[in-house]
Design an enzyme around this catalytic site. Structure first.
Site, PDB file in Angstrom:
ATOM      1  N   ASP A   1      -5.446   3.595  -7.644  1.00 40.02           N
ATOM      2  CA  ASP A   1      -4.825   4.453  -8.652  1.00 40.02           C
ATOM      3  C   ASP A   1      -4.334   5.769  -8.059  1.00 40.02           C
ATOM      4  OD1 ASP A   1      -7.218   5.639  -8.062  1.00 40.02           O
ATOM      5  OD2 ASP A   1      -8.008   5.641 -10.107  1.00 40.02           O
TER       6      ASP A   1
ATOM      7  N   CYS B   1      -7.803   6.500  -4.420  1.00 39.98           N
ATOM      8  CA  CYS B   1      -8.705   5.552  -3.754  1.00 39.98           C
ATOM      9  C   CYS B   1      -9.484   6.175  -2.595  1.00 39.98           C
ATOM     10  CB  CYS B   1      -7.947   4.311  -3.291  1.00 39.98           C
ATOM     11  SG  CYS B   1      -6.601   4.633  -2.117  1.00 39.98           S
TER      12      CYS B   1
ATOM     13  N   HIS C   1      -4.122   1.383   1.160  1.00 45.25           N
ATOM     14  CA  HIS C   1      -5.273   1.500   0.269  1.00 45.25           C
ATOM     15  C   HIS C   1      -6.545   1.739   1.069  1.00 45.25           C
ATOM     16  CE1 HIS C   1      -7.637   0.854  -3.318  1.00 45.25           C
ATOM     17  NE2 HIS C   1      -8.336  -0.096  -2.735  1.00 45.25           N
TER      18      HIS C   1
END
Length: 303
Positions: free
Chosen positions: A162, A165, A287
């Protein structure tokens, strides 16, 4: 294809389009891998280039399908293939005249159109599956990371994607510590990171450049950057990790699938914070995940 079955022009064109889409995905993946995460100017250009490549290919495919259909219709009309004309009788000055209406589509043509539409829908589903799979790079990255972590009796702990992370992963790492220590929320971590960067601008400003001009950030641009770190879901990277090691007085290590582990803040004592960096987790969006103790340990064979 079964032996003796002749492919239609629509099927041959669909096969060609599949190959072109697959080739484009391979080219896009190669382009992504060639651009470093911290090169924001080049990454912005890359996003625009990829969008143009995909749009150009889609337009090319649509035009080729349209041309094939037009050529098929013209050929059918020129050869008189199953084209039926409606006849309407008119009376003019007492004489019967026949008016030829526009041709109506025959059942055979309808079948051909239906088959072409089904093939286009099938092509669309295949293209979507190829994009989702990204040629399996996400799966391969996960396998490599799992093997590296298992050697330390660790496994990935998934963190939501989001924009927060990296901070959520650090928050989780702090919460996992068996000894009482620092616990901070994502909001607190972001605030401390921004404040530290503001107060030590000489350590961070030289590494930030305007993605449009390539020039080093001005004072106002740097303040805007720090404000985004504090108040938005702006992604975190190595600069923010450097700031956090100095805020927490703890070393941080970042494990990657195809590169050596990055270690930041090694001058600090204490148990290091461990993050996992995934380049292919969500398309262009890199990520960070946290780690936890391996729940089902197993002995790895010597490679």
């Amino acid at each position: 294809m079964e032996e003796g079955v002749v492919e239609t022009p629509e099927e041959l064109l669909a096969k060609q389009h599949r190959k072109e889409k697959k080739d484009l995905q391979a080219k896009i993946q190669s382009m992504k891998n060639a651009v470093p995460k911290n090169d924001k100017k080049r990454r912005k250009q890359l996003t625009e280039e990829i969008a143009k490549l995909e749009a150009d290919l889609n337009q090319k495919h649509e035009e080729e399908f349209r041309k094939l259909k037009d050529d098929t219709d013209v050929k059918a009309c020129s050869q008189g293939e199953e084209v039926i004309y409606g006849i309407e009788t008119l009376k003019v000055d007492g004489e019967d005249l026949e008016e030829v209406k526009q041709p109506r589509v025959t059942k055979a043509q309808k079948r051909r159109d239906k088959k072409a539409a089904q093939e286009r829908e099938r092509e669309s589903r295949i293209a979507e599956a190829e994009v989702q799979n990204l040629q399996g790079v996400r799966h391969q990255e996960g396998l490599k990371l799992a093997q590296k972590l298992a050697q330390q009796q660790l496994q990935i702990k998934e963190i939501s994607s989001d924009g927060h992370c990296m901070y959520r992963a650090i928050e989780d790492q702090l919460a996992q510590r068996s000894k009482p220590g620092i616990t901070m929320s994502v909001k607190e971590l972001r605030s401390c990171t921004a404040d530290h960067m503001r107060n030590h601008s000489d350590d961070f400003l030289p590494f930030l450049t305007n993605p449009t001009t390539g020039d080093m950030y001005t004072t106002d641009e740097f303040e805007k950057y720090c404000s985004d770190v504090e108040h938005t879901a702006a992604w975190g990277g190595q600069l923010e990790l450097k700031a956090l090691t100095q805020v927490l007085h703890l070393p941080i290590e970042v494990i990657q699938a195809d590169s050596p582990t990055i270690k930041i803040g090694e001058e600090y004592d204490g148990d290091h914070i461990t993050l996992v960096y995934m380049r292919h987790a969500y398309g262009l969006g890199e990520h960070y995940n946290s780690v936890e103790r391996l729940k089902d340990p197993c002995n790895l064979e010597d490679s």
